[in-house]
Design a protein around this motif. Structure first.
Motif, mmCIF file in Angstrom:
data_model
loop_
_atom_site.group_PDB
_atom_site.id
_atom_site.type_symbol
_atom_site.label_atom_id
_atom_site.label_comp_id
_atom_site.label_asym_id
_atom_site.label_seq_id
_atom_site.Cartn_x
_atom_site.Cartn_y
_atom_site.Cartn_z
ATOM 1 N N PRO A 77 0.822 -1.217 0.000
ATOM 2 C CA PRO A 77 0.000 0.000 0.000
ATOM 3 C C PRO A 77 0.856 1.267 0.000
ATOM 4 N N SER A 78 0.393 2.251 -0.732
ATOM 5 C CA SER A 78 1.115 3.516 -0.782
ATOM 6 C C SER A 78 0.941 4.274 0.531
ATOM 7 N N VAL A 79 2.011 4.891 0.993
ATOM 8 C CA VAL A 79 1.925 5.660 2.232
ATOM 9 C C VAL A 79 1.074 6.899 2.040
ATOM 10 N N SER A 80 0.797 7.253 0.785
ATOM 11 C CA SER A 80 -0.008 8.447 0.516
ATOM 12 C C SER A 80 -1.503 8.144 0.508
ATOM 13 N N ILE A 81 -1.859 6.862 0.570
ATOM 14 C CA ILE A 81 -3.267 6.451 0.524
ATOM 15 C C ILE A 81 -3.688 5.910 1.890
ATOM 16 N N ALA A 82 -4.820 6.410 2.391
ATOM 17 C CA ALA A 82 -5.332 5.947 3.685
ATOM 18 C C ALA A 82 -5.823 4.507 3.567
ATOM 19 N N ARG A 83 -5.712 3.769 4.663
ATOM 20 C CA ARG A 83 -6.157 2.379 4.677
ATOM 21 C C ARG A 83 -7.361 2.227 5.602
ATOM 22 N N TRP A 84 -8.329 1.421 5.171
ATOM 23 C CA TRP A 84 -9.478 1.087 6.016
ATOM 24 C C TRP A 84 -9.062 -0.059 6.928
ATOM 25 N N ALA A 85 -9.148 0.148 8.234
ATOM 26 C CA ALA A 85 -8.662 -0.843 9.193
ATOM 27 C C ALA A 85 -9.769 -1.689 9.799
ATOM 28 N N LEU A 86 -11.004 -1.526 9.314
ATOM 29 C CA LEU A 86 -12.139 -2.298 9.808
ATOM 30 C C LEU A 86 -12.930 -2.846 8.629
ATOM 31 N N PRO A 87 -13.679 -3.949 8.840
ATOM 32 C CA PRO A 87 -14.509 -4.490 7.754
ATOM 33 C C PRO A 87 -15.765 -3.649 7.561
ATOM 34 N N VAL A 88 -15.714 -2.689 6.661
ATOM 35 C CA VAL A 88 -16.855 -1.824 6.375
ATOM 36 C C VAL A 88 -17.204 -1.946 4.899
ATOM 37 N N ASP A 89 -18.510 -1.875 4.595
ATOM 38 C CA ASP A 89 -18.922 -2.032 3.205
ATOM 39 C C ASP A 89 -18.886 -0.692 2.472
ATOM 40 N N PHE A 90 -19.233 -0.736 1.194
ATOM 41 C CA PHE A 90 -19.135 0.463 0.363
ATOM 42 C C PHE A 90 -20.032 1.583 0.875
ATOM 43 N N ALA A 91 -21.259 1.235 1.285
ATOM 44 C CA ALA A 91 -22.196 2.259 1.755
ATOM 45 C C ALA A 91 -21.640 2.963 3.001
ATOM 46 N N GLU A 92 -21.036 2.204 3.897
ATOM 47 C CA GLU A 92 -20.468 2.804 5.103
ATOM 48 C C GLU A 92 -19.261 3.684 4.761
ATOM 49 N N LYS A 93 -18.457 3.222 3.833
ATOM 50 C CA LYS A 93 -17.311 4.023 3.404
ATOM 51 C C LYS A 93 -17.778 5.339 2.780
ATOM 52 N N LEU A 94 -18.797 5.249 1.941
ATOM 53 C CA LEU A 94 -19.318 6.448 1.286
ATOM 54 C C LEU A 94 -19.868 7.428 2.314
ATOM 55 N N ALA A 95 -20.603 6.923 3.311
ATOM 56 C CA ALA A 95 -21.154 7.793 4.351
ATOM 57 C C ALA A 95 -20.037 8.483 5.130
ATOM 58 N N ALA A 96 -18.983 7.737 5.437
ATOM 59 C CA ALA A 96 -17.853 8.326 6.165
ATOM 60 C C ALA A 96 -17.156 9.389 5.317
ATOM 61 N N MET A 97 -16.986 9.096 4.041
ATOM 62 C CA MET A 97 -16.316 10.058 3.158
ATOM 63 C C MET A 97 -17.118 11.349 3.029
ATOM 64 N N LEU A 98 -18.430 11.227 2.924
ATOM 65 C CA LEU A 98 -19.277 12.420 2.843
ATOM 66 C C LEU A 98 -19.162 13.251 4.118
ATOM 67 N N ALA A 99 -19.082 12.561 5.269
ATOM 68 C CA ALA A 99 -18.956 13.267 6.543
ATOM 69 C C ALA A 99 -17.603 13.969 6.641
ATOM 70 N N PHE A 100 -16.528 13.296 6.231
ATOM 71 C CA PHE A 100 -15.205 13.924 6.230
ATOM 72 C C PHE A 100 -15.217 15.181 5.357
ATOM 73 N N ASP A 101 -15.797 15.042 4.164
ATOM 74 C CA ASP A 101 -15.816 16.158 3.225
ATOM 75 C C ASP A 101 -16.610 17.331 3.779
ATOM 76 N N LYS A 102 -17.735 17.047 4.429
ATOM 77 C CA LYS A 102 -18.562 18.107 4.998
ATOM 78 C C LYS A 102 -17.818 18.872 6.083
ATOM 79 N N LEU A 103 -16.916 18.180 6.765
ATOM 80 C CA LEU A 103 -16.130 18.821 7.824
ATOM 81 C C LEU A 103 -14.910 19.560 7.283
ATOM 82 N N GLY A 104 -14.709 19.475 5.973
ATOM 83 C CA GLY A 104 -13.605 20.214 5.374
ATOM 84 C C GLY A 104 -12.366 19.403 5.082
ATOM 85 N N TYR A 105 -12.472 18.091 5.178
ATOM 86 C CA TYR A 105 -11.329 17.219 4.884
ATOM 87 C C TYR A 105 -11.533 16.644 3.482
ATOM 88 N N LYS A 106 -10.649 16.988 2.575
ATOM 89 C CA LYS A 106 -10.814 16.661 1.164
ATOM 90 C C LYS A 106 -10.362 15.231 0.889
#
Length: 310
Positions: free
Chosen positions: A158-187
């Motif tokens: 894995p590239s050190v520049s890419i974040a890794r998911w450390a828990l078994p989460v599905d696509f919908a959960e990943k998408l929800a988390a990404m939307l929340a990060f983005d809303k908080l200002g984390y690109k």
């Protein structure tokens, strides 16, 4: 009977193994594989750090003190993999003694009947949660087939520049988390497999977490607290901002959704909120003081550190 090594590893995959104390979504200090003060084996506190071996030892102590005896009592004669599945279920729900699937298992009922009752334990806050749906399926595989989950290893480094998911989460959960990060200002972008690790490390640093670029239990729990703070403080914020602005003659921006934004940005906000929304507003500010700490960390790191320490 004790939980097997495979059972412990399955528990670590489900819960994460966080070696630095963090607040769970309910605000309780947590460490290791989800251990809080209620575990009776440790009292997590701000800044506490443990080793991986200490985490395993504490988990086994907690299992031996509470979960394994309960499972052994109601799953008499269980094979090792069945016992492990019961422990995993009880660790997550605390309900092994009242779960309707257990008597069916004891009577050796049809597998389909057991599965139906087992899968009912998929709700949180009254809503079906995809993460719990998937978790119950993994536990059923252990219960019936002795098929334990294993950490997936990529063939590519894995590239050190890419974040890794450390828990078994599905696509919908990943998408929800990404939307929340983005809303908080984390690109974080739009690809769950190519989230910039630098943005996750920035979120972690802002919130007093270990800045490792891994999206694990501590990071997702902290993100959930930000989401909960926004949802629970919105009605209070609207009342506080409107009344306080009118009484002070200040020009109040519209669209503010969190009282914590005002507390962090306006010196008079705490007093105004107290006057307008009273004890409820103050209680919310106290409950989400870690959120306030994240908002002021860049401008007032000492204040942020103090808020995280209490």
């Amino acid at each position: 009977m004790q939980t097997s090594d495979k059972g412990i590893e399955a528990l670590a995959l489900e819960e994460g193994d966080v070696l630095r104390a963090y607040r769970c979504p309910a605000g309780r200090w947590t460490i290791g594989m989800g251990l809080t003060a209620a575990s009776g084996v440790i009292k997590p506190r701000p800044g506490m750090v443990i080793t991986a071996q200490q985490s395993r030892d504490l988990t086994r102590k907690a299992l031996a003190a509470k979960y394994e005896p309960r499972v052994a009592l109601v799953m008499t004669g269980a094979k090792q993999h069945e016992f492990d599945a019961g422990v995993l279920f009880d660790w997550n729900t605390g309900a092994i003694q009242k779960a309707s699937w257990v008597p069916l298992w004891a009577r050796k009922a049809a597998r389909s009947a057991i599965e139906t009752k087992y899968r009912l334990w998929n709700k949180g806050g009254g809503e079906v949660l995809p993460g719990l749906v998937a978790r119950r399926e993994r536990e059923l595989l252990i219960l019936f087939y002795a098929s334990y989950p294993v950490a997936k290893e990529s063939r590519f480094r894995p590239s050190v520049s890419i974040a890794r998911w450390a828990l078994p989460v599905d696509f919908a959960e990943k998408l929800a988390a990404m939307l929340a990060f983005d809303k908080l200002g984390y690109k974080v972008g739009t690809d769950p497999g190519a989230i910039p690790a630098a943005e996750i490390r920035r979120f972690q640093s802002d919130h007093g977490l270990t800045a490792d670029g891994r999206i694990g239990r501590a990071t997702l729990s902290t993100l959930q607290r930000r989401i909960d703070a926004a949802a629970k403080t919105k009605p209070v914020a609207l009342a506080a901002v409107g009344t306080a602005g009118a009484s002070s003659g200040a020009t109040v921006p519209t669209g503010t959704s969190e009282v914590t934004d005002w507390i962090a940005a306006q010196p008079w906000a705490m007093g105004a909120a107290a006057g307008v929304v009273g004890i409820w507003g103050l209680w919310l500010a106290w409950r989400y003081r870690d959120v306030i700490a994240a908002k002021v960390s860049a401008r007032a790191p000492r204040l942020a550190a103090f808020l995280r320490s209490i």
